[in-house]
Design a protein around this motif. Structure first.
Motif, PDB file in Angstrom:
ATOM      1  N   ARG A 324      -5.979   6.218   0.980  1.00  0.00           N
ATOM      2  CA  ARG A 324      -4.985   5.233   1.408  1.00  0.00           C
ATOM      3  C   ARG A 324      -3.704   5.383   0.584  1.00  0.00           C
ATOM      4  O   ARG A 324      -2.585   5.290   1.120  1.00  0.00           O
ATOM      5  N   ALA A 327      -1.806   8.322   1.790  1.00  0.00           N
ATOM      6  CA  ALA A 327      -1.145   8.020   3.062  1.00  0.00           C
ATOM      7  C   ALA A 327       0.153   7.246   2.815  1.00  0.00           C
ATOM      8  O   ALA A 327       1.191   7.537   3.429  1.00  0.00           O
ATOM      9  N   THR A 328       0.095   6.281   1.916  1.00  0.00           N
ATOM     10  CA  THR A 328       1.287   5.493   1.615  1.00  0.00           C
ATOM     11  C   THR A 328       2.393   6.375   1.055  1.00  0.00           C
ATOM     12  O   THR A 328       3.570   6.244   1.426  1.00  0.00           O
ATOM     13  N   GLY A 331       4.164   8.156   3.754  1.00  0.00           N
ATOM     14  CA  GLY A 331       4.781   7.347   4.790  1.00  0.00           C
ATOM     15  C   GLY A 331       3.902   7.141   6.007  1.00  0.00           C
ATOM     16  O   GLY A 331       4.413   6.837   7.094  1.00  0.00           O
ATOM     17  N   LEU A 332       2.569   7.299   5.844  1.00  0.00           N
ATOM     18  CA  LEU A 332       1.636   7.088   6.945  1.00  0.00           C
ATOM     19  C   LEU A 332       1.018   5.694   6.849  1.00  0.00           C
ATOM     20  O   LEU A 332       1.017   5.069   5.775  1.00  0.00           O
ATOM     21  N   GLU A 333       0.453   5.262   7.948  1.00  0.00           N
ATOM     22  CA  GLU A 333      -0.148   3.938   7.997  1.00  0.00           C
ATOM     23  C   GLU A 333      -1.534   3.995   7.349  1.00  0.00           C
ATOM     24  O   GLU A 333      -2.429   4.683   7.855  1.00  0.00           O
ATOM     25  N   PRO A 334      -1.752   3.280   6.214  1.00  0.00           N
ATOM     26  CA  PRO A 334      -2.998   3.434   5.446  1.00  0.00           C
ATOM     27  C   PRO A 334      -4.250   3.072   6.236  1.00  0.00           C
ATOM     28  O   PRO A 334      -5.288   3.727   6.082  1.00  0.00           O
ATOM     29  N   ASP A 335      -4.188   2.022   7.083  1.00  0.00           N
ATOM     30  CA  ASP A 335      -5.384   1.632   7.824  1.00  0.00           C
ATOM     31  C   ASP A 335      -5.827   2.742   8.776  1.00  0.00           C
ATOM     32  O   ASP A 335      -7.022   2.999   8.935  1.00  0.00           O
ATOM     33  N   GLY A 336      -4.871   3.389   9.417  1.00  0.00           N
ATOM     34  CA  GLY A 336      -5.218   4.481  10.317  1.00  0.00           C
ATOM     35  C   GLY A 336      -5.840   5.654   9.584  1.00  0.00           C
ATOM     36  O   GLY A 336      -6.821   6.246  10.043  1.00  0.00           O
TER      37      GLY A 336
END
Length: 356
Positions: A324, A327-328, A331-336
């Protein structure tokens, strides 16, 4: 479970000999090894060369090419006609010549070159490929070597020693030659960023930097075709250098092929190219999943041997938390991203159960 009737003796327990030992263990093939300077685990350590040879059905000579002849001469008095001797050097003409002179027709032998090493094994790269050179003096030797490597999960390529060395001179030798030049020039070392085009060379540069020296020496000096290949490359690079100096600033080379775009039914070349790139990345993702599954199976075997519990919820949650965070940062969505990795964990469990 060990394969009945087979015992492998490894002469030389350096980086490749140790890696081969691990591969043999994974395949359930018993082995013993001998090396006067290496730290060999007690269950696999042979007390002497005669003792190593006495119990072996297959003997793998994993020593630098420069030492091949002398090691074979030490082995020869103890070898029997029912045994098989394999070398695993990165060049083939010189080792094959040495085995022909020292072992001749008395003991079966065959030249082989595993096209993988400790790093590729550690990274679970697949497929594992091995070049096997048929031996006219011992027609049954190459088929037996092929069966041996196939038991380890390898794919086989048959090639003559000369054909092998010519290919390696224009691939392996030139790659290491260029990488060594870049290392000595300080190119791309410890830089804060690098373009994607450099990444293909980056790993080879790291291999050259970490190598003890004998591998680079064998690739360049023991391959009879390497000097010629280096000469052709240097000549071509010199021509390119002179042509670039002769061009006016901003002018393309006169013989450069024109840039053409393929005819596309959609009329949207950018979309077609983007879809092709996505397909390539998806294929790489599948290959990475296969490698990750192999590493997971390796971890499972290690846990089982150590008597540790297989489920490790704390490790899994720590892993999810780190993904997670990655991902952050990207710049990606952590939940996904978390959902993807939890799916990967479920995939790994199913794979382990299916193979268990």
């Amino acid at each position: 479970m060990y394969i009945a009737g087979m015992m492998v003796g490894i002469v030389g327990y350096g980086r490749f000999g140790r890696a081969l030992g691990g591969l043999l263990e994974e395949a359930g093939v018993p082995y013993r090894a001998l090396d006067p300077v290496a730290d060999i685990p007690e269950p696999h350590r042979a007390p002497s060369l005669p003792a190593l040879i006495a119990d072996a059905t297959h003997l793998v000579v994993a020593v630098p090419v420069a030492h091949m002849r002398s090691v074979l001469q030490q082995m020869s008095p103890h070898l029997r006609p029912e045994q098989l001797v394999l070398d695993v050097g990165s060049v083939k003409v010189k080792p094959v010549h040495a085995m022909a002179e020292v072992l001749g027709t008395r003991v079966p032998w065959v030249g082989t070159h595993p096209l993988f090493g400790p790093l590729s094994l550690a990274m679970a790269e697949r497929p594992l490929r091995v070049v096997v050179c048929p031996n006219p003096l011992h027609p049954a030797a190459a088929p037996e070597a092929i069966r041996f490597f196939e038991r380890l999960g390898c794919e086989i390529i048959e090639q003559t020693p000369e054909g092998h060395d010519r290919v390696m001179a224009h691939t392996h030798a030139l790659t290491f030659f260029v990488a060594k030049g870049m290392v000595d020039a300080g190119s791309g070392l410890d830089v804060p960023f690098a373009p994607a085009s450099f990444q293909a060379l980056s790993r080879t540069i790291q291999l050259v930097r970490s190598d003890a020296g004998h591998l680079f020496s064998a690739i360049q000096h023991d391959n009879p075709f390497a000097r010629e290949a280096r000469g052709h490359l240097l000549e071509a690079l010199g021509n390119v250098h002179r042509e670039l100096d002769a061009l006016p600033a901003g002018a393309p080379p006169s013989d450069a092929p024109p840039l053409t775009l393929p005819t596309l039914d959609s009329g949207l070349p950018e979309l077609h190219e983007t879809r092709e790139l996505i397909d390539q990345l998806d294929q790489e993702l599948v290959e990475l999943l296969a490698r990750r599954a192999e590493l997971s199976r390796r971890a499972l075997r290690t846990k089982a041997e150590a008597g540790q519990p297989v489920p490790d919820p704390a490790r899994e949650e720590a892993m999810i938390a780190s993904r997670r965070a990655w991902a952050t940062e990207r710049g990606l969505e952590p939940d996904g991203v978390e959902a993807i990795f939890r799916a990967i964990l479920r995939f790994s469990r199913r794979d382990q159960h299916r193979r268990g």
